[in-house]
Scaffold this motif. Structure first.
Motif, PDB file in Angstrom:
ATOM      1  N   VAL A 165      11.769 -13.894 -15.996  1.00  0.00           N
ATOM      2  CA  VAL A 165      10.579 -13.111 -15.673  1.00  0.00           C
ATOM      3  C   VAL A 165      11.009 -11.736 -15.179  1.00  0.00           C
ATOM      4  CG1 VAL A 165       8.548 -12.975 -14.169  1.00  0.00           C
ATOM      5  CG2 VAL A 165       9.293 -15.201 -15.056  1.00  0.00           C
ATOM      6  N   ASN A 166      10.336 -10.716 -15.661  1.00  0.00           N
ATOM      7  CA  ASN A 166      10.586  -9.346 -15.193  1.00  0.00           C
ATOM      8  C   ASN A 166       9.315  -8.540 -15.435  1.00  0.00           C
ATOM      9  OD1 ASN A 166      11.263  -6.587 -15.015  1.00  0.00           O
ATOM     10  ND2 ASN A 166      13.393  -6.986 -15.565  1.00  0.00           N
ATOM     11  N   ILE A 167       8.481  -8.404 -14.420  1.00  0.00           N
ATOM     12  CA  ILE A 167       7.207  -7.687 -14.561  1.00  0.00           C
ATOM     13  C   ILE A 167       7.107  -6.596 -13.501  1.00  0.00           C
ATOM     14  CG2 ILE A 167       4.689  -7.894 -14.664  1.00  0.00           C
ATOM     15  CD1 ILE A 167       5.098 -10.955 -14.882  1.00  0.00           C
ATOM     16  N   GLY A 168       6.836  -5.373 -13.960  1.00  0.00           N
ATOM     17  CA  GLY A 168       6.589  -4.300 -13.001  1.00  0.00           C
ATOM     18  C   GLY A 168       7.561  -3.136 -13.073  1.00  0.00           C
ATOM     19  N   GLU A 169       8.587  -3.257 -13.927  1.00  0.00           N
ATOM     20  CA  GLU A 169       9.541  -2.150 -14.043  1.00  0.00           C
ATOM     21  C   GLU A 169       9.150  -1.202 -15.175  1.00  0.00           C
ATOM     22  OE1 GLU A 169      11.728  -1.548 -11.812  1.00  0.00           O
ATOM     23  OE2 GLU A 169      11.624  -3.467 -10.770  1.00  0.00           O
ATOM     24  N   ASP A 170       8.700  -1.782 -16.292  1.00  0.00           N
ATOM     25  CA  ASP A 170       8.266  -0.972 -17.425  1.00  0.00           C
ATOM     26  C   ASP A 170       6.998  -0.191 -17.039  1.00  0.00           C
ATOM     27  OD1 ASP A 170       8.700  -1.327 -20.775  1.00  0.00           O
ATOM     28  OD2 ASP A 170       6.878  -0.342 -20.055  1.00  0.00           O
ATOM     29  N   GLU A 171       6.926   1.072 -17.463  1.00  0.00           N
ATOM     30  CA  GLU A 171       5.766   1.915 -17.137  1.00  0.00           C
ATOM     31  C   GLU A 171       4.452   1.264 -17.557  1.00  0.00           C
ATOM     32  OE1 GLU A 171       5.516   4.842 -15.444  1.00  0.00           O
ATOM     33  OE2 GLU A 171       7.636   4.521 -14.972  1.00  0.00           O
ATOM     34  N   LYS A 172       4.506   0.457 -18.629  1.00  0.00           N
ATOM     35  CA  LYS A 172       3.270  -0.167 -19.132  1.00  0.00           C
ATOM     36  C   LYS A 172       2.918  -1.445 -18.377  1.00  0.00           C
ATOM     37  CE  LYS A 172       4.537   1.420 -23.624  1.00  0.00           C
ATOM     38  NZ  LYS A 172       5.806   0.876 -24.100  1.00  0.00           N
ATOM     39  N   ASP A 173       3.852  -1.968 -17.608  1.00  0.00           N
ATOM     40  CA  ASP A 173       3.597  -3.197 -16.839  1.00  0.00           C
ATOM     41  C   ASP A 173       2.667  -2.917 -15.664  1.00  0.00           C
ATOM     42  OD1 ASP A 173       5.332  -4.616 -18.392  1.00  0.00           O
ATOM     43  OD2 ASP A 173       6.914  -4.823 -16.883  1.00  0.00           O
ATOM     44  N   PRO A 174       1.892  -3.930 -15.248  1.00  0.00           N
ATOM     45  CA  PRO A 174       1.213  -3.821 -13.958  1.00  0.00           C
ATOM     46  C   PRO A 174       2.242  -4.003 -12.837  1.00  0.00           C
ATOM     47  CG  PRO A 174       0.908  -6.017 -14.850  1.00  0.00           C
ATOM     48  CD  PRO A 174       1.669  -5.238 -15.894  1.00  0.00           C
ATOM     49  N   VAL A 175       1.891  -3.584 -11.626  1.00  0.00           N
ATOM     50  CA  VAL A 175       2.746  -3.856 -10.465  1.00  0.00           C
ATOM     51  C   VAL A 175       1.964  -4.729  -9.492  1.00  0.00           C
ATOM     52  CG1 VAL A 175       4.141  -1.771 -10.654  1.00  0.00           C
ATOM     53  CG2 VAL A 175       2.007  -1.716  -9.327  1.00  0.00           C
ATOM     54  N   PHE A 176       2.594  -5.075  -8.385  1.00  0.00           N
ATOM     55  CA  PHE A 176       1.973  -5.908  -7.352  1.00  0.00           C
ATOM     56  C   PHE A 176       2.108  -5.180  -6.021  1.00  0.00           C
ATOM     57  CE2 PHE A 176       3.918  -8.279 -10.770  1.00  0.00           C
ATOM     58  CZ  PHE A 176       2.850  -9.015 -11.240  1.00  0.00           C
ATOM     59  N   THR A 177       1.331  -5.592  -5.027  1.00  0.00           N
ATOM     60  CA  THR A 177       1.482  -4.940  -3.721  1.00  0.00           C
ATOM     61  C   THR A 177       0.989  -5.853  -2.607  1.00  0.00           C
ATOM     62  OG1 THR A 177       1.255  -2.797  -2.605  1.00  0.00           O
ATOM     63  CG2 THR A 177      -0.749  -3.741  -3.527  1.00  0.00           C
ATOM     64  N   ILE A 178       1.425  -5.523  -1.397  1.00  0.00           N
ATOM     65  CA  ILE A 178       0.959  -6.226  -0.192  1.00  0.00           C
ATOM     66  C   ILE A 178       0.158  -5.221   0.613  1.00  0.00           C
ATOM     67  CG2 ILE A 178       1.676  -7.334   1.956  1.00  0.00           C
ATOM     68  CD1 ILE A 178       4.286  -8.114   0.386  1.00  0.00           C
ATOM     69  N   ASN A 179      -1.070  -5.576   0.985  1.00  0.00           N
ATOM     70  CA  ASN A 179      -1.924  -4.613   1.678  1.00  0.00           C
ATOM     71  C   ASN A 179      -1.748  -4.673   3.185  1.00  0.00           C
ATOM     72  OD1 ASN A 179      -3.222  -3.777  -0.733  1.00  0.00           O
ATOM     73  ND2 ASN A 179      -4.363  -5.691  -0.692  1.00  0.00           N
ATOM     74  N   ASP A 180      -1.586  -3.502   3.780  1.00  0.00           N
ATOM     75  CA  ASP A 180      -1.644  -3.387   5.232  1.00  0.00           C
ATOM     76  C   ASP A 180      -3.106  -3.154   5.615  1.00  0.00           C
ATOM     77  OD1 ASP A 180      -0.956  -3.183   7.866  1.00  0.00           O
ATOM     78  OD2 ASP A 180       0.187  -1.315   7.668  1.00  0.00           O
ATOM     79  N   LEU A 181      -3.418  -3.300   6.889  1.00  0.00           N
ATOM     80  CA  LEU A 181      -4.775  -3.075   7.382  1.00  0.00           C
ATOM     81  C   LEU A 181      -5.039  -1.575   7.520  1.00  0.00           C
ATOM     82  CD1 LEU A 181      -7.221  -4.724   8.468  1.00  0.00           C
ATOM     83  CD2 LEU A 181      -6.164  -4.550  10.738  1.00  0.00           C
ATOM     84  N   LEU A 182      -6.288  -1.161   7.228  1.00  0.00           N
ATOM     85  CA  LEU A 182      -6.622   0.262   7.387  1.00  0.00           C
ATOM     86  C   LEU A 182      -6.531   0.676   8.856  1.00  0.00           C
ATOM     87  CD1 LEU A 182     -10.495   0.500   6.943  1.00  0.00           C
ATOM     88  CD2 LEU A 182      -9.263  -1.618   7.290  1.00  0.00           C
ATOM     89  N   PRO A 183      -6.164   1.937   9.128  1.00  0.00           N
ATOM     90  CA  PRO A 183      -6.006   2.379  10.526  1.00  0.00           C
ATOM     91  C   PRO A 183      -7.299   2.248  11.325  1.00  0.00           C
ATOM     92  CG  PRO A 183      -5.785   4.230   8.997  1.00  0.00           C
ATOM     93  CD  PRO A 183      -5.815   2.990   8.171  1.00  0.00           C
ATOM     94  N   HIS A 184      -8.428   2.411  10.658  1.00  0.00           N
ATOM     95  CA  HIS A 184      -9.725   2.359  11.343  1.00  0.00           C
ATOM     96  C   HIS A 184      -9.949   1.048  12.082  1.00  0.00           C
ATOM     97  CE1 HIS A 184      -9.635   4.769   7.755  1.00  0.00           C
ATOM     98  NE2 HIS A 184     -10.635   5.518   8.198  1.00  0.00           N
ATOM     99  N   LEU A 185      -9.362  -0.035  11.585  1.00  0.00           N
ATOM    100  CA  LEU A 185      -9.593  -1.354  12.190  1.00  0.00           C
ATOM    101  C   LEU A 185      -8.318  -1.920  12.821  1.00  0.00           C
ATOM    102  CD1 LEU A 185     -11.853  -3.074   9.488  1.00  0.00           C
ATOM    103  CD2 LEU A 185     -12.556  -1.880  11.568  1.00  0.00           C
TER     104      LEU A 185
END
Ligand code: MN
Ligand code: MN
Length: 469
Positions: A165-185
């Motif tokens: 498996v190798n997903i996210g390096e090719d420009e056409k691939d989607p990527v993934f992320t981990i969300n931090d909390l917004l500063p407002h909250l």
């Protein structure tokens, strides 16, 4: 103008090491920049220990190295390698001297801090699908949120099939992320210390939000993700339990600075020493002492397991060399080790002027001053330190000075502030003379580590000089 007596004396007696780019010629600068292009390509092709082992094997084959089991008899000048469970590599060029003279070893590691998937990673919550992770190696967890991540690794099915498996390096691939909390909250969470600003169990990766529309199904988004994975890889949820899937920064290695004098990239600890020691080995032909390049796995979690340096696999490799040279007798392996010399090629934390309070300026490594030699690691009381003997430090200094290699001898940080370790002690246990010797790195273990191109090139030259001594 003539120098004063004091100036003459100062020049003779002081240890005044210069920054590399102050002393290099135009031609050397070009060599440095060219070499680092190759290194940047390597970093972009290789983001995990498995990918590194695979790429290294291809490089070795292209350079005339043969898998050790394919050869019956070894003679001086032969080039061989062994890949341990697709995650670690040993390569050697056989020397002409008697093996009792010992070998010249350089050992780096090809694993880097990252986020591994848990065995049961996939769940959905509030209209989104997530993957649970378990971090690997020493990370500052808050650095891993809000950046693009890619997934690399293998899924081993119960029927023996192994899917890459190798997903996210090719420009056409989607990527993934981990969300931090917004500063407002975030106010209520602001009493959290940096260490747990993001908790390990909050490192959940966002991977989808489209449901499989069927009223009878409860977890529609999770089902849709599994459907996509099944279509692409032929897997089911259970197959994720026998997988090694690693989340790493989907960031490209790049030149850094207006002057492009540095490199920023993920995984430079310790692929910078892996790449430079490998490239140095490729230049070795007909050495007097057998030259060995070790690229280990699992250094970041203590070198345990059968792909880590603590495993007997490396001894087995050397044993096989002795066997195939026809020189193996009882006790020979131990004798070879006791007469061998080694550089533990691992990075060290460079002095960071943003945070002077944790450093002791006279005993730090600075980026741009060449390769770092660390006599001992460990922490406060030198606890756990592999301490190279003064005679060996003297030998290494002599080697570098005779070969015009810029080096600096340092510790890492003020006493008691922290500490670290490498594979050095494991090889020292076998009776080998070992010293840590690698590239200084800024923002070590972060998703975007920084090195100086001068130091990268200097490491390559230093390792080459060591192999050929
Ligand atoms: Mn390291
Ligand atoms: Mn490390």
């Amino acid at each position: 103008m003539e120098k004063t007596k004091g100036e003459v004396l100062e020049e003779k007696l002081f240890d005044n090491k210069k920054f590399g780019f102050e002393i290099v010629t135009e031609e050397e600068t070009k060599n440095i920049m060219d070499f680092c292009e190759g290194y940047i390509d390597f970093l972009n092709n290789v983001k995990t220990e498995r990918e590194a082992a695979k790429e290294v094997e291809q490089i070795l084959i292209r350079n005339g190295f043969k898998e050790i089991s394919s050869i019956d008899k070894l003679a001086a000048g032969d080039k061989i390698y062994y890949v341990n469970r697709k995650k670690a590599v040993f390569a050697a060029v056989v020397g002409s001297l008697a093996v009792t003279e010992g070998f010249n070893l350089i050992g780096a590691h090809i694993d880097s801090p990252r986020l591994d998937l848990k065995p049961n990673p996939l769940y959905e919550d509030s209209g989104m699908a997530f993957l649970k992770t378990h971090y690997y190696g020493g990370i500052k967890k808050y650095q891993w949120v809000n950046i693009p991540l890619s997934i690399h690794g293998v899924i081993a099915k119960a029927n023996g099939d192994v899917i890459e498996v190798n997903i996210g390096e090719d420009e056409k691939d989607p990527v993934f992320t981990i969300n931090d909390l917004l500063p407002h909250l975030s106010r209520r969470l602001e009493d959290r210390k940096a260490d747990n600003a993001i908790e390990a169990e909050e490192l959940n990766v966002l991977v989808g939000s489209i449901p499989f529309n069927d009223e009878k199904v409860n977890e529609k988004i999770k089902l849709n993700i599994l459907k996509l994975l099944n279509e692409k890889y032929g897997i089911t949820e259970s197959d994720l339990a026998s997988a090694e899937l690693e989340l790493v920064p989907a960031l490209k290695a790049r030149s850094l600075g207006f002057d492009s004098s540095m490199i920023s990239a993920y995984g430079q600890d310790d692929r910078v020493c892996a790449y430079t020691s490998l490239e140095a080995l490729l230049n070795v032909s007909n050495p007097s002492r057998t030259a060995v390049c070790i690229l280990a796995d699992k250094e970041e979690v203590g070198s345990m397991g059968n792909t880590g340096m603590c495993s007997r696999n490396f001894e087995n490799f050397v044993f096989e060399i002795l066997e195939k040279m026809g020189v193996n007798t009882p006790g020979m392996l131990e004798k070879v080790f006791c007469n061998s010399k080694m550089l533990s090629a691992d990075v060290t934390g460079a002095y960071e002027p943003n945070f002077p309070s944790v450093f002791e300026k006279n005993n730090e490594s600075y980026i741009g001053k060449g390769i770092s030699v660390i006599k001992y690691t460990g922490s406060a009381s030198k606890g756990g330190a592999s301490d190279a003997n003064a005679e060996y430090v003297g030998f290494i200094r002599g080697l570098f000075e005779n070969n015009n290699i810029s080096y600096q001898i340092s510790e890492m940080g003020k006493i008691g502030v922290g500490g670290g370790g490498t594979i050095a002690y494991i090889l020292a246990d076998k009776g080998i003379d070992v010293i840590d010797c690698g590239v200084p790195v800024l923002a070590m273990h972060s998703p975007y580590e920084v090195t100086s191109k001068f130091d990268v090139y200097t490491a390559y030259k230093a390792y080459e000089a060591f192999y050929n001594n």
